[in-house]
Design a protein around this motif. Structure first.
Motif, PDB file in Angstrom:
ATOM      1  N   THR A   1       0.841  -1.196   0.000  1.00  8.69           N
ATOM      2  CA  THR A   1       0.000   0.000   0.000  1.00  8.69           C
ATOM      3  C   THR A   1       0.879   1.249   0.000  1.00  8.69           C
ATOM      4  OG1 THR A   1      -0.134  -0.094   2.417  1.00  8.69           O
ATOM      5  CG2 THR A   1      -1.944  -1.096   1.173  1.00  8.69           C
ATOM      6  N   HIS A   2       0.298   2.365  -0.449  1.00  8.83           N
ATOM      7  CA  HIS A   2       1.063   3.599  -0.594  1.00  8.83           C
ATOM      8  C   HIS A   2       1.596   4.117   0.735  1.00  8.83           C
ATOM      9  CE1 HIS A   2      -0.043   4.035  -4.851  1.00  8.83           C
ATOM     10  NE2 HIS A   2      -1.214   3.547  -4.499  1.00  8.83           N
ATOM     11  N   ASP A   3       0.923   3.783   1.844  1.00 10.66           N
ATOM     12  CA  ASP A   3       1.372   4.249   3.156  1.00 10.66           C
ATOM     13  C   ASP A   3       2.323   3.263   3.836  1.00 10.66           C
ATOM     14  OD1 ASP A   3      -0.328   2.194   3.865  1.00 10.66           O
ATOM     15  OD2 ASP A   3      -1.794   3.472   4.874  1.00 10.66           O
ATOM     16  N   LYS A   4       2.719   2.206   3.139  1.00 11.62           N
ATOM     17  CA  LYS A   4       3.673   1.188   3.635  1.00 11.62           C
ATOM     18  C   LYS A   4       3.137   0.406   4.832  1.00 11.62           C
ATOM     19  CE  LYS A   4       7.775   3.893   2.327  1.00 11.62           C
ATOM     20  NZ  LYS A   4       9.061   4.442   2.819  1.00 11.62           N
TER      21      LYS A   4
ATOM     22  N   CYS B   1      -5.015   4.947  -5.103  1.00 15.35           N
ATOM     23  CA  CYS B   1      -3.984   5.824  -4.533  1.00 15.35           C
ATOM     24  C   CYS B   1      -4.234   6.178  -3.070  1.00 15.35           C
ATOM     25  CB  CYS B   1      -3.825   7.082  -5.378  1.00 15.35           C
ATOM     26  SG  CYS B   1      -5.283   8.146  -5.439  1.00 15.35           S
TER      27      CYS B   1
ATOM     28  N   TRP C   1       3.314   6.828 -15.650  1.00 15.97           N
ATOM     29  CA  TRP C   1       2.797   7.496 -14.443  1.00 15.97           C
ATOM     30  C   TRP C   1       1.842   8.645 -14.765  1.00 15.97           C
ATOM     31  CZ3 TRP C   1       3.672  12.678 -13.849  1.00 15.97           C
ATOM     32  CH2 TRP C   1       4.685  13.246 -14.629  1.00 15.97           C
TER      33      TRP C   1
ATOM     34  N   HIS D   1       8.840  -0.588  -1.977  1.00 10.26           N
ATOM     35  CA  HIS D   1       8.344   0.770  -1.720  1.00 10.26           C
ATOM     36  C   HIS D   1       9.453   1.512  -0.983  1.00 10.26           C
ATOM     37  CE1 HIS D   1       6.143   4.261  -0.770  1.00 10.26           C
ATOM     38  NE2 HIS D   1       4.960   3.741  -0.482  1.00 10.26           N
TER      39      HIS D   1
ATOM     40  N   GLU E   1       6.138   8.352   2.409  1.00 10.18           N
ATOM     41  CA  GLU E   1       4.727   8.071   2.641  1.00 10.18           C
ATOM     42  C   GLU E   1       3.898   9.261   2.165  1.00 10.18           C
ATOM     43  OE1 GLU E   1       3.982   6.782   6.707  1.00 10.18           O
ATOM     44  OE2 GLU E   1       6.133   6.473   6.876  1.00 10.18           O
ATOM     45  N   PRO E   2       2.709   9.012   1.650  1.00 12.49           N
ATOM     46  CA  PRO E   2       1.863  10.135   1.210  1.00 12.49           C
ATOM     47  C   PRO E   2       1.477  10.995   2.383  1.00 12.49           C
ATOM     48  CG  PRO E   2       0.633   8.055   1.178  1.00 12.49           C
ATOM     49  CD  PRO E   2       2.069   7.705   1.426  1.00 12.49           C
TER      50      PRO E   2
END
Length: 361
Positions: free
Chosen positions: A90-93, A134, A218, A354, A358-359
């Motif tokens: 996931t984008h937030d690790k 996202c 992208w 990753h 983090e976002p």
């Protein structure tokens, strides 16, 4: 357990998922994938060759001790074991999704628990593709059962299902977050419009030639489809008058003599350079310059099929996974391997990385 700045994971036909320190190549956590089946034992007196049958959509194997990769593909597509086919972070690790057969398991990256937090169970065959929206609110998947599914991570069950009518090998999410693009065993590429909840576009680059992998730039400007004949088809993606994606043919690249098992376009922070990586059954990975599709580097070092690859966030490095049981870290500028991740004792078939920030919340 503190959250690592770099998350690197691999999965193998030994039914384990391993987490690695990227710089030292030390494995610091191993998860035994749930409900793994017993391995197939081969009598060494057998000989075999393998062939792809476009009619029954199966790999037909004539046994021999020398072609271990074909045995792996045989196990993957026919025996339907509980191996992991794809990993995604996931984008937030925080979480790692492991796509198996027929389940998807969600693991906590920052925990030592070997048990998954959740299991997604409505597919009926190998899950070959998995990814996240996202914001991390929902997940998508594609399976050899012929379906593409969407899962709301905040709710139970599967929320949407699309019928591809053939085994789905690959699915990518358009950067606009409103379209999924799938490729299947019959050679079809389909665009699924999530707003209209329907298929908005369909094309077949080569009849009866399986689309093995899809990748999208992208910024949504290009898409590449790689197939079982070593060919990459490249299209510009254009927005039509009704806001649906249209494909404009740009290039046809004969990248390998063998199967292309994964293709991947470089990330945003690699700009102004744009690269395409292709991983193949010929034991190599090739790095192509998207400007003219000239060959930049051939990564040589793996001893068997290369099943998966993933760029670092800046495109300076590439991680690869191979049937020789190893994963490798490569410099994309020199084409040399920097680290070898050794610890699996059977084919390493997928990897996830990753190393970005983090976002922001």
């Amino acid at each position: 357990m503190s959250q690592p700045s770099v998350v690197l994971a691999t999965a193998s036909y030994d039914h384990t998922i391993k987490f690695w320190e990227a710089k030292s190549a030390r494995c610091y956590r191993t998860i035994q994938y749930p409900e793994s089946t017993a391995n197939l034992e081969m009598d060494s007196s057998f000989t075999f060759e393998w062939h792809y049958c476009v009619h029954c959509v199966k790999y037909l194997i004539f046994l021999s001790p020398s072609n271990r990769d074909a045995v792996h593909l045989f196990k993957q597509t026919i025996l339907a074991g509980k191996q992991v086919n794809r990993l995604e972070i996931t984008h937030d690790k925080r979480f790692l999704a492991a796509a198996g057969n027929p389940h998807i398991r969600l693991f906590d990256i920052n925990s030592n628990s070997p048990q998954p937090l959740r299991s997604f169970d409505s597919h009926t065959n190998n899950v070959m593709a998995v990814g996240f929206q996202c914001d991390g609110n929902w997940m998508y998947s594609g399976s050899e059962d012929g379906t593409v599914k969407i899962w709301d991570l905040r709710a139970p069950g599967c929320q949407r299902e699309y019928e591809s009518r053939a085994a789905v090998n690959t699915v990518v999410l358009h950067p606009n977050q409103t379209e999924l693009i799938s490729g299947d065993q019959n050679g079809n590429i389909r665009v699924w419009d999530l707003r209209a909840n329907s298929c908005s576009c369909e094309l077949v680059p080569e009849v009866d030639t399986a689309v093995r992998s899809l990748t999208i730039m992208w910024d949504g400007s290009l898409i590449v489809a790689a197939n079982n004949r070593g060919t990459c088809y490249v299209w510009r993606l254009l927005r039509g008058t009704e806001t649906m994606t249209n494909f404009e043919p740009l290039h046809k690249l004969q990248a390998h003599d063998g199967y292309i098992l994964k293709c991947l376009l470089s990330p945003e922070l690699c700009e102004p350079n744009r690269y395409l990586a292709t991983a193949s059954s010929d034991h190599t990975v090739k790095i192509w310059n998207v400007d003219g599709f000239t060959l930049e580097k051939t990564l040589i070092g793996h001893e068997r099929w290369v099943w998966d690859c993933v760029f670092s966030v800046d495109g300076a490095f590439l991680i690869t996974a191979s049937s020789d049981t190893t994963a490798r870290l490569w410099s994309t500028s020199t084409g040399k391997d920097i680290k070898v991740y050794q610890g699996h004792h059977k084919a390493t078939v997928c990897c996830a990385l990753h190393d970005g920030p983090e976002p922001s919340s």
